[in-house]
Each structure stands twice: as structure tokens, then as C-alpha cells.
Scaffold this motif. Structure first.
Motif, short mmCIF file in Angstrom:
data_model
loop_
_atom_site.label_atom_id
_atom_site.label_comp_id
_atom_site.label_asym_id
_atom_site.label_seq_id
_atom_site.Cartn_x
_atom_site.Cartn_y
_atom_site.Cartn_z
N GLN A 164 0.84 -1.20 0.00
CA GLN A 164 0.00 0.00 0.00
C GLN A 164 0.88 1.26 0.00
O GLN A 164 0.97 1.96 1.00
CB GLN A 164 -0.93 0.00 1.22
N VAL B 236 -0.56 5.02 1.15
CA VAL B 236 -1.07 5.35 2.48
C VAL B 236 -0.30 6.55 3.02
O VAL B 236 0.92 6.62 2.95
CB VAL B 236 -0.93 4.14 3.43
N ALA C 252 -12.77 7.30 10.19
CA ALA C 252 -12.60 7.39 8.74
C ALA C 252 -12.65 8.84 8.25
O ALA C 252 -11.99 9.20 7.28
CB ALA C 252 -13.68 6.57 8.03
N SER D 57 -11.98 12.82 8.07
CA SER D 57 -10.83 13.67 8.41
C SER D 57 -11.14 14.64 9.53
O SER D 57 -10.30 14.89 10.41
CB SER D 57 -10.37 14.44 7.16
N ARG E 14 -11.04 12.85 12.72
CA ARG E 14 -9.66 12.55 13.09
C ARG E 14 -9.01 13.76 13.75
O ARG E 14 -8.35 13.64 14.78
CB ARG E 14 -8.85 12.17 11.85
N ARG F 283 -4.55 11.99 3.81
CA ARG F 283 -4.56 10.74 3.06
C ARG F 283 -5.14 9.62 3.91
O ARG F 283 -5.53 9.83 5.06
CB ARG F 283 -3.13 10.36 2.64
N GLN F 284 -5.14 8.43 3.35
CA GLN F 284 -5.59 7.27 4.10
C GLN F 284 -4.66 7.02 5.28
O GLN F 284 -3.45 7.18 5.20
CB GLN F 284 -5.60 6.03 3.20
N VAL G 179 -3.71 4.06 8.15
CA VAL G 179 -3.83 2.63 8.46
C VAL G 179 -3.23 2.38 9.84
O VAL G 179 -2.13 2.85 10.15
CB VAL G 179 -3.12 1.76 7.41
#
Length: 217
Positions: free
Chosen positions: A25, A28, A54, A56, A59, A108-109, A111
Motif C-alpha cells: 500500500q 497510504v 474514517a 478527516s 480525526r 490521506r488514508q 492505516v
């Protein structure tokens, strides 16, 4: 990119699996893992990675305001592109990681890894705990955190400014700087009057205002 302080170390055997995940990935933005905190007396404690929403905005709220997302160097792997977009602010000598973490966490993503990535050695005299350094940065940190963030995240700036004022109020109070403590509490109220309902701070502020000022000698 994985950033480690000079006396920190990767957890044994973690590198092969981490490299494989990065290859699988590559886009990420931020990988979060746990870390082992090593105290000066040798005691160790594992700190698993925080759960990350999930969205932003959630977060950013979880990181800056609710303190539900804990981030530290040694337990994060950054996409190099993001660090080029949001480099560490060189003019800050305290909390300079917060603007970088806030940016990388939201662009961005993200993980979360179920593993301990590093052994991080704690030092009671570190710059993070230096009250004078925190006061020198002051409210500059608020603008630095939000200057690179998109418009969709700017709604959290007043709440973070109020929280920062309260943090500096407490820092100044503990350092014996009562005049600055009063100024920061007033600024917190001007920013968001609802800080009155944060009782641990409002009780301290009330005691401060009831306490007679010392006359200069």
C-alpha cells in the motif's frame, strides 16, 4: 519515512512485516502503530495504536481536542510527500510536531497496525515538558496547525485556540506567572465563553482572581 529520536529503537523483528505492508500500500499517508514506553528506571509499558475515524474532521477533532488519538515519533510512518508539503516549522522550539501530525493525519488514508513499532525512551526533562518553551510558542501554535489545512477543517480552529489558551493558563499558573495566566484565561473566554463549563480550569481561575496581587517591591 520513519523518524526515531537518537536513543529510541525499532522493536525486534518488526521491520520485514512493515516493509511488506508499505510495498503493498504505497499511497497510504500515515501508518500508526503502538510503541513500548521505557521509563528512566527501566520500567516498560506497551501503548497500542489509537483507533482512527474514517472522516478527516473527526480525526482532527480526536487528535487536537478530544485527545483520543495519540501520535508520537517512532510509532508513525509518514508518506514522504506529506512531509514535503507540511515540513516541520523551524521557528517553533516546542510542540513543532503537532502541525505536522495534524496535517498528515487528515490528508490521506490512515492505516492502524496491530503491533509495537518502537521502544521509546522517556526523559522527564525533555523539551515537551519545558514550561518556558511552551510559553514562548504561545498561541503561534494555533495558526501554525491550521495554516496548511483545507477549509473543510478550519471550523475546529476556534475550539483549538480556546483549548490552547487554557493549556497556557495552566502552564503559567504552575510556573508562578499569575499575570500571564490571567491573560490567557481571558483570551480563552473571548474565544469561546463555554470554557466556563470546564470546571477544573474555572475553579483555578476563580481562586486566582480572588487571590490578592503581590505589590512590586
Amino acid at each position: 519515512m520513519l523518524l526515531l529520536d537518537a536513543d529510541d529503537e525499532l522493536a525486534p523483528g518488526v521491520l520485514p512485516d512493515l516493509c511488506e505492508r508499505l510495498r503493498q500500500q504505497p499511497d497510504v499517508g500515515l501508518w500508526l502503530a503502538g510503541h513500548v514506553a521505557v521509563q528512566p528506571d527501566g520500567r516498560e509499558r506497551e501503548h497500542p495504536a489509537s483507533t482512527v475515524p474514517a472522516d478527516s474532521l473527526d480525526r482532527l477533532r480526536g487528535y487536537l481536542l478530544d485527545k483520543q488519538i495519540a501520535l508520537s515519533h517512532g510509532s508513525c510512518v509518514f508518506l514522504r510527500e506529506l512531509l514535503l508539503e507540511r515540513p516541520y516549522p523551524e521557528h517553533l522550539r516546542h510542540s513543532e510536531d503537532i502541525p505536522v501530525f495534524a496535517y498528515c493525519l487528515t490528508q490521506r488514508q490512515v492505516v492502524v497496525l496491530d503491533s509495537m513499532l518502537a521502544r521509546i525512551h522517556k526523559h522527564p526533562g525533555s523539551l515537551r515538558h519545558n514550561a518556558e518553551a511552551a510559553r514562548k510558542v504561545g498561541l503561534t501554535l494555533v495558526d501554525e496547525v491550521f495554516v496548511k489545512l483545507p477549509a473543510s477543517l478550519q471550523s475546529l480552529k476556534p475550539a483549538y485556540r480556546a483549548q490552547r489558551c487554557l493549556s497556557l493558563f495552566r502552564t503559567c499558573l504552575l510556573a508562578g506567572d499569575q499575570d500571564s495566566a490571567r491573560d490567557y484565561y481571558r483570551e480563552a473566554l473571548r474565544t469561546d465563553w463555554r470554557v466556563l463549563f470546564k470546571l477544573s480550569y474555572s475553579r483555578k481561575a476563580l481562586r486566582l482572581w480572588l487571590k490578592p496581587k503581590k505589590n512590586p517591591v
